[in-house]
Enzyme design. Structure first.
Site, PDB file in Angstrom:
ATOM      1  N   SER A   1      -8.135   3.424   8.548  1.00 41.33           N
ATOM      2  CA  SER A   1      -8.868   3.509   7.532  1.00 41.33           C
ATOM      3  C   SER A   1      -8.191   2.427   6.486  1.00 41.33           C
ATOM      4  CB  SER A   1      -8.951   4.897   6.943  1.00 41.33           C
ATOM      5  OG  SER A   1      -9.604   4.788   5.783  1.00 41.33           O
TER       6      SER A   1
ATOM      7  N   ARG B   1     -15.541  11.952   7.292  1.00 41.72           N
ATOM      8  CA  ARG B   1     -14.149  12.613   7.542  1.00 41.72           C
ATOM      9  C   ARG B   1     -14.019  13.746   6.691  1.00 41.72           C
ATOM     10  NH1 ARG B   1     -10.238   8.065   7.716  1.00 41.72           N
ATOM     11  NH2 ARG B   1      -8.715   9.859   7.954  1.00 41.72           N
TER      12      ARG B   1
ATOM     13  N   LYS C   1      -9.140  -1.733   5.245  1.00 46.28           N
ATOM     14  CA  LYS C   1      -9.302  -2.213   3.942  1.00 46.28           C
ATOM     15  C   LYS C   1      -8.327  -3.239   3.822  1.00 46.28           C
ATOM     16  CE  LYS C   1      -9.345   2.013   2.846  1.00 46.28           C
ATOM     17  NZ  LYS C   1      -9.549   3.393   2.176  1.00 46.28           N
TER      18      LYS C   1
ATOM     19  N   HIS D   1       0.785  -1.141  -0.015  1.00 50.58           N
ATOM     20  CA  HIS D   1       0.165   0.029  -0.286  1.00 50.58           C
ATOM     21  C   HIS D   1       0.898   1.301  -0.017  1.00 50.58           C
ATOM     22  CE1 HIS D   1      -3.210   2.800   0.744  1.00 50.58           C
ATOM     23  NE2 HIS D   1      -2.355   3.467   1.735  1.00 50.58           N
TER      24      HIS D   1
ATOM     25  N   ASP E   1     -15.572   1.946   7.187  1.00 47.58           N
ATOM     26  CA  ASP E   1     -14.547   2.805   6.461  1.00 47.58           C
ATOM     27  C   ASP E   1     -15.295   3.648   5.298  1.00 47.58           C
ATOM     28  OD1 ASP E   1     -12.022   3.990   6.135  1.00 47.58           O
ATOM     29  OD2 ASP E   1     -12.126   3.215   4.003  1.00 47.58           O
TER      30      ASP E   1
END
Lengths: 470, 470
Positions: B198, B183, B202, B97, B176
C-alpha cells in the site's frame, strides 16, 4: 486503534462492532454466544455488509470454530427465521440427513418406512449441489409434485401421511441462506463448524425430537478424509444433542454409487421397486446396499423416535413395513397429497423419455478395482441431471444406470453403464468422465468395504471430540 | 468440487477464477505474479466482488505474503493506474515517507531542504488516519492552499520550486484506493506485506529514483513491537530496491510527540520557525528532536539522490540550507505556487483562532516517566484536529502544544500542555485522554531513547529478511 471503535463501523447502534468481531476471530479467539448471535442476525437481516461477513468467515475457516462457537452458531442460525413446530401432531418427529452422495435415494425409503412405524417425518430437503443429486430435483420428476409448500400445507401432509418431503421456505433459516451463498463464493465451504451449523440449523428448525445423520465416506464424499468425516459426524451429534435433539450419526460408504441408478426419475423408480418389496438385484448389478442402508437408517430413526428399544429391532420393524407394502402406500399417498401424479409409477419405463441413450462398455477385461465416485457424480450431473448454474432446470429423464459394482469381474465389451442424456451432445462429457473414473485392473481388489464403518451417539461423540480437541 | 470451476465464478472469461486464488491463499500457498496481477486489476476495476476480495485479504493477512508475493503486489498496484514521470524534470526525484506519527511535521522541512540541495521532491501525501495527523490536512490550514493538483500542475510546481506536496489523484493507484478502504472495514490492515504494498505502490507511482522511509517505533507507532517495525522496514527497503528505487529506512522514536506541536496550523508554525533558522527550544519544551530528525532524513534524501557522498555530508548540506534561509524560501514559494496565502506565516499567532483554549497542568510533582503517544494522538484528533468519519472537515486551529517532554521534572500545577479545541465541549475527551496517557513517577526514568535506533539499506535489509524468513 480507535478508542471508541465507532468511526469504522456501519453498525454503530448495535451492541457490538462487526470489525471487532472480525479481529477477534482473526486473532484466534473464540466469540461468545451473544457475539455469534450478532453476526448471525446481521447476516440474516443484511445489516452486516457482505465483505465483513466474508472476512469473518475466512477467519473462522482458517482459525476454526470451538465446540461452543459451533453450538452457538447452530442455535442462532436455527432461530434466525420462522420454525416448524410438529408438537401439535402428537407424535415423535424424526428426520434423516445425508451429507450428499451419488445415487443416494434413501430418503424416499426411510421417510415412509419410519412413518409406517409410528413416527412423523417432517423432511426439509435440498437440491443438486456440485457432484451430488438433490432430493427435490428427483421428486419434481413426478408430474405435478409440489416441493414448495407453506408450513401449514407441510403440516397437513404430515398429518395425513406421516411424512412430507419439501424444500426450504424463504422464511426458514434465512441466516443459512445468506451465509451459504457467501461461503460458496468466498472459498469458505469446507469447514466442520460451518458445515455443522448449516446442516443442523435447517434440520433443527423443523422442531425434531430425533435425527439420524448419514455421513458419507470414500471417493464420493464431500470430505475425503476418514478423520474429517468422523470429526464432522461427532460434532453434529454432540451439537444437535446439546440443542435437545436425540441424534446418531452413521459413517457409510460412498466409494461407489448407492444402488444402481443415479439421476432423477430413474432413482425414484429404483426406490419404488424396493418399496414394492421386490428382492434387490443380485450379482454385478446388485442394489442390496441401497435396501440394507435404508433399513439401517430407518431402524435408527424408529429407535431414536422411541418406537423400538434398539436400532436392530427398529430395522426389523422397518423391514416388515417394506415387505407388507405399508411404506409404499404411505409414499404414494404423500406424492398424491403434494399434487404429484402417482400413476406414473405404474409403467415407469413408458414414462422415461431420455433425449439420448448410450451403453458404456468395458474397454478391457478385468476387475472393477476403483470408482472415483465424485467424478461419476459429475458425469451424472453433466448428462443433464444436474445444473451448471443455480436456478437452471434439470432434466428429469437424464442420469446413469450402473451395471457393474466395485469388485465385479468384467469382460471387454460388457455394459458397465447406461447413459441417459438430454441430447446426444451431452453424452460426450459423461463418457469421458466415466472412462477416467473407473479403474479396471487385472487382479481382484482387496476386501469389501463395510457399508457402515462407524456409529456415533451422544456419549461416544462427546468423548471423541474431547480427544480430538486435546 | 466442480471439474471446470466455472459455475461458481463471476469472472469466468478471465485467465483465473478468483475462487481458486482465494482457496490457494487460504490453504497457505503463494500466488505467482500473474495471479497477483489478476487480483489487483480486479480490485481496481471492480470486476472482483468486494466479498471475494475481503476473503482473499483475510487469508493473506492470516497466512502471510511471501517476499515474492509482496513484490508482485506492490508492482501490480503501482501499475494499476496513471503514473507520474519526473524524468522530464532532469533531476533526481527523491521522496520521504513516514509510517505515521503524532506531531510529525518533518515533510514540511525535508521537502524544501532536499530541493534546496539539488534533488526534486514529488511528494504525494495522505490525510489524518486514526491517531495520526495528515500532511494534507495540515497544509490546508493555509488559506487557499490546493492539495488536489493535476499531474501537469504538480509537475509545474516542482519545475518552479523543486518540490510539491499534493494529495493522491483518483487515477493514481486505484487498486490501493479500493483495497485500503476494504482492509479498513474487514480487519485486514495490520499485515506487513499489505502495508508495504500500500505504501510503496503510491510512492513508486511517482516515479522516484530514491526514497527514504521513516518507520516509527514506540508507543505512538502503528506497529507496537520493535521486531514488527524492523521487519516492515526491511521488507519495504528490499521491495522498493527490487523495483529499482534506491531506498533506505530509518527506525525512529515515536515514544513521545515529535517536537512541541500536534494539530494542523500549529504544526506548520513550528516547522516554519525552524526553517527560519531559529535555534530549537531548550529544556522541557525542547523541539531539538524535530530539527535533528528532519536534517537526518533530508541528509539521506540528498545522499540517495546522489547530491552527497554520505548521509552525514547530506546532513551538513541540509543544515546549511536550513540556516541560510534557502529551504524556507522554497517552502514559501511552493505554498504560493499551490495557491496558498504565505503571508499568514508573518503573524502566526494572529491567524490562530481556536474555538476554546485550556492549559492542562501536572496533577502531581515528579518526572514524566512515560507517554502513551497513541492516546496523545487520539487526544489531538478529538480536539477537532482529526475526523470521526472519512470526509468530515478538520479544524485547522485545533491541536495540542506540549510543554514537557519525557524525562522532564515537573511541579504540581505546572503546564504540561495547551489544548486548542473547536469548542469547549471538545476539551473534555482530550483532557481525560491526556490524564491517562501521561505517567508521572517519583523517580527519574532510565536512559534516553535513541532518536534513530536502526537503519536499513538494501544490503542489510535483504540479509535481515533472509534470517527472518528462515
Amino acid at each position: 486503534m480507535n478508542p471508541s471503535g465507532n468511526s469504522r463501523d456501519s453498525t454503530s447502534s448495535a451492541p457490538f462492532h462487526m470489525i471487532d468481531l472480525i479481529r477477534k476471530k482473526r486473532d484466534g479467539a473464540a466469540l461468545d454466544a451473544r457475539e455469534i448471535e450478532f453476526v448471525v442476525s446481521g447476516a440474516a437481516s443484511g445489516a452486516i455488509p457482505l465483505e465483513q461477513l466474508a472476512a469473518w468467515l475466512m477467519a473462522a475457516w482458517i482459525r476454526g470454530l470451538t465446540l461452543d462457537e459451533t453450538r452457538a452458531l447452530t442455535m442462532a442460525m436455527r432461530d434466525s427465521g420462522e420454525k416448524f413446530s410438529p408438537a401439535r401432531l402428537g407424535k415423535t418427529a424424526v428426520d434423516k440427513h445425508s451429507s450428499g452422495g451419488v445415487g443416494d435415494k434413501t430418503s424416499f425409503l426411510v421417510a415412509p418406512l419410519a412413518a409406517a412405524c409410528g413416527v412423523v417425518v417432517p423432511m426439509i430437503s435440498g437440491r443438486a449441489l456440485g457432484h451430488t443429486g438433490g432430493t427435490l430435483d428427483k421428486l419434481e420428476a413426478i408430474p405435478g409434485y409440489r416441493t414448495a409448500l407453506s408450513l401449514a400445507e407441510f403440516e397437513a401432509v404430515i398429518q395425513k401421511c406421516g411424512c412430507s418431503i419439501v424444500g426450504q421456505t424463504p422464511a426458514l433459516v434465512p441466516a443459512d441462506r445468506a451465509l451459504y451463498a457467501l461461503r460458496d463464493r468466498t472459498g469458505t465451504v469446507e469447514n466442520p463448524g460451518l458445515i455443522c451449523a448449516s446442516i443442523l440449523s435447517k434440520k433443527l428448525a423443523a422442531g425434531l425430537d430425533a435425527l439420524v445423520l448419514d455421513v458419507k465416506t470414500g471417493s464420493g464424499a464431500f470430505l475425503r478424509s476418514e478423520k474429517d468425516c468422523e470429526f464432522l459426524a461427532a460434532l453434529m451429534v454432540a451439537t444437535a444433542g446439546a440443542a435437545g435433539t436425540r441424534t446418531a450419526a452413521l459413517l457409510t460408504d460412498m466409494g461407489q454409487p448407492l444402488g444402481r441408478a443415479a439421476g432423477n426419475w430413474i432413482e425414484l423408480v429404483e426406490a419404488v421397486e424396493l418399496l414394492r418389496g421386490t428382492r434387490p438385484a443380485e450379482g454385478p448389478e446388485s442394489n442390496a446396499d441401497l435396501r440394507e442402508l435404508s433399513l439401517i437408517l430407518a431402524g435408527w430413526m424408529i429407535h431414536l423416535g422411541s418406537q423400538a428399544d434398539t436400532p436392530e429391532s427398529g430395522y426389523e420393524r422397518a423391514e416388515t413395513a417394506l415387505m407388507n407394502g405399508s411404506a409404499l402406500r404411505i409414499f404414494l399417498e404423500m406424492v398424491d397429497a403434494q399434487g404429484g401424479d402417482a400413476r406414473v409409477f405404474e409403467d415407469a419405463d413408458a414414462f422415461h423419455r431420455p433425449g439420448a441413450t448410450e451403453i458404456f462398455e468395458a474397454w478391457e477385461s478385468g476387475y472393477i478395482a476403483e470408482m472415483d465416485t465424485t467424478a461419476l457424480g459429475w458425469a451424472v450431473q453433466r448428462t443433464g441431471a444436474g445444473r451448471e448454474q443455480a436456478g437452471e432446470p434439470v432434466d428429469p429423464h437424464a442420469g446413469i444406470l450402473f451395471h457393474a459394482r466395485r469388485g465385479a469381474e468384467v469382460e471387454r465389451g460388457q455394459p458397465l453403464a447406461t447413459l441417459y442424456a438430454t441430447s446426444a451432445a451431452r453424452l460426450e462429457e459423461p463418457r469421458a468422465l466415466l472412462r477416467k473414473a473407473i479403474l479396471i485392473s487385472k487382479s481382484p481388489p482387496g476386501a469389501a468395504v463395510a457399508l457402515v464403518s462407524r456409529i456415533f451417539t451422544r456419549e461416544n461423540a462427546e468423548k471423541f471430540l474431547q480427544d480430538a480437541v486435546r
